[in-house]
Scaffold this motif. Structure first.
Motif, mmCIF file in Angstrom:
data_model
loop_
_atom_site.group_PDB
_atom_site.id
_atom_site.type_symbol
_atom_site.label_atom_id
_atom_site.label_comp_id
_atom_site.label_asym_id
_atom_site.label_seq_id
_atom_site.Cartn_x
_atom_site.Cartn_y
_atom_site.Cartn_z
ATOM 1 N N LYS A 70 -57.408 27.298 80.541
ATOM 2 C CA LYS A 70 -57.249 26.561 81.801
ATOM 3 C C LYS A 70 -57.698 27.412 82.989
ATOM 4 O O LYS A 70 -58.296 26.893 83.934
ATOM 5 N N ALA A 71 -57.416 28.716 82.950
ATOM 6 C CA ALA A 71 -57.843 29.603 84.037
ATOM 7 C C ALA A 71 -59.365 29.679 84.100
ATOM 8 O O ALA A 71 -59.955 29.637 85.186
ATOM 9 N N VAL A 100 -53.808 34.467 84.634
ATOM 10 C CA VAL A 100 -53.587 33.055 84.298
ATOM 11 C C VAL A 100 -52.636 32.372 85.277
ATOM 12 O O VAL A 100 -52.384 31.169 85.161
ATOM 13 N N THR A 101 -52.136 33.112 86.255
ATOM 14 C CA THR A 101 -51.151 32.548 87.172
ATOM 15 C C THR A 101 -51.727 31.400 87.989
ATOM 16 O O THR A 101 -52.920 31.370 88.292
ATOM 17 N N THR A 102 -50.864 30.462 88.330
ATOM 18 C CA THR A 102 -51.271 29.327 89.162
ATOM 19 C C THR A 102 -50.483 29.278 90.467
ATOM 20 O O THR A 102 -50.718 28.393 91.285
ATOM 21 N N LEU A 103 -49.552 30.211 90.625
ATOM 22 C CA LEU A 103 -48.704 30.227 91.817
ATOM 23 C C LEU A 103 -48.841 31.547 92.567
ATOM 24 O O LEU A 103 -48.919 32.611 91.943
ATOM 25 N N CYS A 104 -48.845 31.465 93.893
ATOM 26 C CA CYS A 104 -48.800 32.687 94.699
ATOM 27 C C CYS A 104 -47.411 33.302 94.541
ATOM 28 O O CYS A 104 -46.487 32.669 94.020
ATOM 29 N N ILE A 105 -47.250 34.510 94.998
ATOM 30 C CA ILE A 105 -45.980 35.219 94.797
ATOM 31 C C ILE A 105 -44.829 34.512 95.517
ATOM 32 O O ILE A 105 -43.716 34.439 94.987
ATOM 33 N N ALA A 106 -45.088 33.949 96.691
ATOM 34 C CA ALA A 106 -44.019 33.264 97.437
ATOM 35 C C ALA A 106 -43.545 32.018 96.679
ATOM 36 O O ALA A 106 -42.339 31.795 96.536
#
Length: 120
Positions: A70-71, A100-106
């Motif tokens: 997906k990434a 592979v992350t889809t979210l920012c750290i916040a």
């Protein structure tokens, strides 16, 4: 994100994918070749425990394969590096740590806080 950075992440993701697929193939070969007979029940139990642990790892990696694919698709689509929740850019440092992350750290921190409060 510039083209050079995108290619870096594409190569990194493809390497991760190839490594996982190679480990999976090695596991299949090991399990099909392993026709060992154990005289001691403790040895057999240890071998079965090790095999079960290896299979759990491969199952986790199977799930990671889908995230990697997906990434790579997000790179192709031009969406890679943007938070799916708020739309902001995800930091390069975060992407290097977890491509592979889809979210920012916040947004990830907010998600974890909500899960903790729900008791998940």
């Amino acid at each position: 994100m510039n083209q050079k950075e995108l290619e870096f992440f594409r190569e990194s993701l493809n390497k991760m994918l190839n490594d996982i697929l190679q480990k999976g193939q090695e596991t299949i070969e090991d399990m099909t070749e392993s026709g060992e007979v154990y005289a001691d029940p403790a040895d057999r139990a240890t071998a079965e425990s090790d095999r079960a642990f290896t299979l759990r790892l491969r199952d986790r990696e199977r799930k990671l394969i889908k995230k990697i694919q997906k990434a790579i698709q997000r790179i192709d689509d031009g969406d890679f590096g943007y938070c799916v929740s708020c739309g902001d850019e995800i930091s390069i440092a975060r992407l290097k740590a977890r491509p592979v992350t889809t979210l920012c750290i916040a947004c990830k921190s907010k998600q974890e806080d909500e899960e903790k409060n729900r008791g998940d």
